[in-house]
Design a protein around this motif. Sequence first.
Motif, PDB file in Angstrom:
ATOM      1  N   MET A   1       0.849  -1.198   0.000  1.00  0.00           N
ATOM      2  CA  MET A   1       0.000   0.000   0.000  1.00  0.00           C
ATOM      3  C   MET A   1       0.881   1.244   0.000  1.00  0.00           C
ATOM      4  SD  MET A   1      -3.009   1.009   2.683  1.00  0.00           S
ATOM      5  CE  MET A   1      -4.029   2.444   2.408  1.00  0.00           C
ATOM      6  N   MET A   2       0.644   2.146  -0.900  1.00  0.00           N
ATOM      7  CA  MET A   2       1.479   3.341  -1.020  1.00  0.00           C
ATOM      8  C   MET A   2       1.100   4.360   0.041  1.00  0.00           C
ATOM      9  SD  MET A   2       2.105   5.760  -4.356  1.00  0.00           S
ATOM     10  CE  MET A   2       2.989   4.478  -5.237  1.00  0.00           C
ATOM     11  N   THR A   3       2.089   4.856   0.745  1.00  0.00           N
ATOM     12  CA  THR A   3       1.870   5.894   1.756  1.00  0.00           C
ATOM     13  C   THR A   3       2.112   7.249   1.142  1.00  0.00           C
ATOM     14  OG1 THR A   3       4.159   5.899   2.495  1.00  0.00           O
ATOM     15  CG2 THR A   3       2.693   4.302   3.530  1.00  0.00           C
ATOM     16  N   PRO A   4       1.652   8.355   1.810  1.00  0.00           N
ATOM     17  CA  PRO A   4       1.876   9.699   1.261  1.00  0.00           C
ATOM     18  C   PRO A   4       3.342   9.985   0.978  1.00  0.00           C
ATOM     19  CG  PRO A   4       0.240   9.782   3.006  1.00  0.00           C
ATOM     20  CD  PRO A   4       0.779   8.390   2.998  1.00  0.00           C
ATOM     21  N   SER A   5       4.253   9.488   1.852  1.00  0.00           N
ATOM     22  CA  SER A   5       5.665   9.785   1.657  1.00  0.00           C
ATOM     23  C   SER A   5       6.248   9.016   0.475  1.00  0.00           C
ATOM     24  CB  SER A   5       6.462   9.461   2.923  1.00  0.00           C
ATOM     25  OG  SER A   5       6.413   8.082   3.202  1.00  0.00           O
ATOM     26  N   ASP A   6       5.554   7.906   0.078  1.00  0.00           N
ATOM     27  CA  ASP A   6       6.042   7.121  -1.051  1.00  0.00           C
ATOM     28  C   ASP A   6       5.465   7.582  -2.384  1.00  0.00           C
ATOM     29  OD1 ASP A   6       7.517   5.444   0.595  1.00  0.00           O
ATOM     30  OD2 ASP A   6       5.796   4.165   1.010  1.00  0.00           O
ATOM     31  N   PRO A   8       4.636   9.533  -5.704  1.00  0.00           N
ATOM     32  CA  PRO A   8       5.484  10.373  -6.549  1.00  0.00           C
ATOM     33  C   PRO A   8       5.023  11.815  -6.561  1.00  0.00           C
ATOM     34  CG  PRO A   8       3.982   9.069  -7.883  1.00  0.00           C
ATOM     35  CD  PRO A   8       3.813   8.584  -6.479  1.00  0.00           C
ATOM     36  N   THR A   9       5.952  12.707  -6.826  1.00  0.00           N
ATOM     37  CA  THR A   9       5.603  14.116  -6.947  1.00  0.00           C
ATOM     38  C   THR A   9       4.776  14.302  -8.212  1.00  0.00           C
ATOM     39  OG1 THR A   9       7.666  14.732  -5.870  1.00  0.00           O
ATOM     40  CG2 THR A   9       6.540  16.442  -7.129  1.00  0.00           C
ATOM     41  N   PRO A  10       3.621  14.964  -8.140  1.00  0.00           N
ATOM     42  CA  PRO A  10       2.780  15.151  -9.328  1.00  0.00           C
ATOM     43  C   PRO A  10       3.549  15.851 -10.443  1.00  0.00           C
ATOM     44  CG  PRO A  10       1.610  15.779  -7.315  1.00  0.00           C
ATOM     45  CD  PRO A  10       3.040  15.558  -6.930  1.00  0.00           C
ATOM     46  N   ALA A  11       3.239  15.464 -11.680  1.00  0.00           N
ATOM     47  CA  ALA A  11       3.910  16.075 -12.828  1.00  0.00           C
ATOM     48  C   ALA A  11       3.686  17.576 -12.823  1.00  0.00           C
ATOM     49  CB  ALA A  11       3.373  15.449 -14.116  1.00  0.00           C
ATOM     50  N   GLY A  12       4.749  18.317 -12.992  1.00  0.00           N
ATOM     51  CA  GLY A  12       4.657  19.762 -13.045  1.00  0.00           C
ATOM     52  C   GLY A  12       4.623  20.441 -11.692  1.00  0.00           C
ATOM     53  N   ALA A  13       4.637  19.637 -10.593  1.00  0.00           N
ATOM     54  CA  ALA A  13       4.602  20.235  -9.256  1.00  0.00           C
ATOM     55  C   ALA A  13       5.887  21.013  -9.004  1.00  0.00           C
ATOM     56  CB  ALA A  13       4.428  19.147  -8.203  1.00  0.00           C
ATOM     57  N   HIS A  14       5.739  22.100  -8.277  1.00  0.00           N
ATOM     58  CA  HIS A  14       6.899  22.936  -7.983  1.00  0.00           C
ATOM     59  C   HIS A  14       7.829  22.247  -7.005  1.00  0.00           C
ATOM     60  CE1 HIS A  14       9.368  26.395  -7.224  1.00  0.00           C
ATOM     61  NE2 HIS A  14       9.039  26.408  -5.941  1.00  0.00           N
ATOM     62  N   ARG A  15       9.082  22.146  -7.341  1.00  0.00           N
ATOM     63  CA  ARG A  15      10.075  21.550  -6.470  1.00  0.00           C
ATOM     64  C   ARG A  15      11.090  22.612  -6.061  1.00  0.00           C
ATOM     65  NH1 ARG A  15      11.449  16.176  -6.796  1.00  0.00           N
ATOM     66  NH2 ARG A  15      13.067  16.766  -5.327  1.00  0.00           N
ATOM     67  N   GLN A  49       5.709  24.783   6.038  1.00  0.00           N
ATOM     68  CA  GLN A  49       5.589  26.237   6.157  1.00  0.00           C
ATOM     69  C   GLN A  49       5.660  26.936   4.807  1.00  0.00           C
ATOM     70  OE1 GLN A  49       8.769  27.171   8.862  1.00  0.00           O
ATOM     71  NE2 GLN A  49       7.796  26.121  10.587  1.00  0.00           N
ATOM     72  N   HIS A  50       6.313  26.301   3.831  1.00  0.00           N
ATOM     73  CA  HIS A  50       6.492  26.933   2.527  1.00  0.00           C
ATOM     74  C   HIS A  50       5.627  26.298   1.433  1.00  0.00           C
ATOM     75  CE1 HIS A  50      10.051  28.335   4.718  1.00  0.00           C
ATOM     76  NE2 HIS A  50      10.093  29.325   3.856  1.00  0.00           N
ATOM     77  N   GLY A  51       4.630  25.501   1.841  1.00  0.00           N
ATOM     78  CA  GLY A  51       3.706  24.935   0.874  1.00  0.00           C
ATOM     79  C   GLY A  51       4.315  23.894  -0.036  1.00  0.00           C
ATOM     80  N   GLN A  52       5.383  23.255   0.427  1.00  0.00           N
ATOM     81  CA  GLN A  52       6.054  22.227  -0.368  1.00  0.00           C
ATOM     82  C   GLN A  52       5.483  20.857  -0.001  1.00  0.00           C
ATOM     83  OE1 GLN A  52       8.454  22.358  -2.672  1.00  0.00           O
ATOM     84  NE2 GLN A  52       9.355  20.307  -2.701  1.00  0.00           N
ATOM     85  N   ALA A  53       5.181  20.034  -0.989  1.00  0.00           N
ATOM     86  CA  ALA A  53       4.701  18.684  -0.718  1.00  0.00           C
ATOM     87  C   ALA A  53       5.767  17.895   0.032  1.00  0.00           C
ATOM     88  CB  ALA A  53       4.355  17.981  -2.023  1.00  0.00           C
ATOM     89  N   VAL A  54       5.369  17.213   1.092  1.00  0.00           N
ATOM     90  CA  VAL A  54       6.313  16.430   1.887  1.00  0.00           C
ATOM     91  C   VAL A  54       6.352  15.006   1.347  1.00  0.00           C
ATOM     92  CG1 VAL A  54       6.903  15.580   4.186  1.00  0.00           C
ATOM     93  CG2 VAL A  54       5.844  17.841   3.928  1.00  0.00           C
ATOM     94  N   ASN A  55       7.437  14.657   0.688  1.00  0.00           N
ATOM     95  CA  ASN A  55       7.645  13.297   0.217  1.00  0.00           C
ATOM     96  C   ASN A  55       9.140  12.999   0.225  1.00  0.00           C
ATOM     97  OD1 ASN A  55       8.731  14.324  -2.319  1.00  0.00           O
ATOM     98  ND2 ASN A  55       6.603  14.759  -2.880  1.00  0.00           N
TER      99      ASN A  55
END
Length: 259
Positions: A1-6, A8-15, A49-55
């Motif tokens: 089962m995939m967890t939030p931390s596992d 993938p970053t959505p395509a086009g998401a800001h890194r 705090q900076h709106g970055q996806a946590v993965n």
Amino acid sequence: MMTPSDSPTPAGAHRVPTRIVGILGGMGPAAGADFVGLFVQACIDWMQQHGQAVNDQAFPEHWLAQLPVPDRTQALSAIGEAADAPLAAMASGLHRLEQLGAVAVAMACNTAHAWHAALQARFPRLELLHVAREVALHLQSLGVSEVGLLATQGTYRSALYEIALAQAGIQCQLPLEAERETLMRGIYDGVKTGDLACAQGCFVEVAERLLARHGDIALIMGCTEIPLALPSAPQAARWTLVNPAQVLARALAKRAYSG
């Protein structure tokens, strides 16, 4: 089962770009390992705090140099070559971290900062964070005007915190000589040997005496072993404890995400 931390970053998401950072540990090993956990949490806090996806992929590359280093407090009371015994080992660790691409390094030992200037001079391309200055800036931002310092004899001898706090306009209260020896017993006979009950008893005793003399002031846990035992004491629930390792971890995370 995939967890939030596992996931993938959505395509086009800001890194947010990151930089490689390092941690100089081994002083002692438990403190170095604890610092890594604090750093990971500091990175999570920064991302949230900076709106970055946590993965997994959003964490910066970081390296822990966990190596044996001669006793820092003993060196600070020695003369001749013995006085600089820790320097070569710490320099070796910094050299390895620099080779791995680190641009900023945090030392997971308060007393080791007595050699900060010498190490920074040897590695001018590295930003070697200074724990006491980071703590002083943190407390100044909170409007704190007076603190008590729980630390090693070596840290007291180097006036590491007293100088940095004075520059920030913060008064620093110190334990009496016998109380400092009690702290050392808690560090060496307690935390470093795994006897946390001994450590906690020693730390609580000194903290209570310091607070009895100076009132309800914040207490800086100025040795990386002290936060491993003191905060869990029942008496500490009503105290304001400052963990320099946590402050330093946040400062290192900030450097990692400043790329």
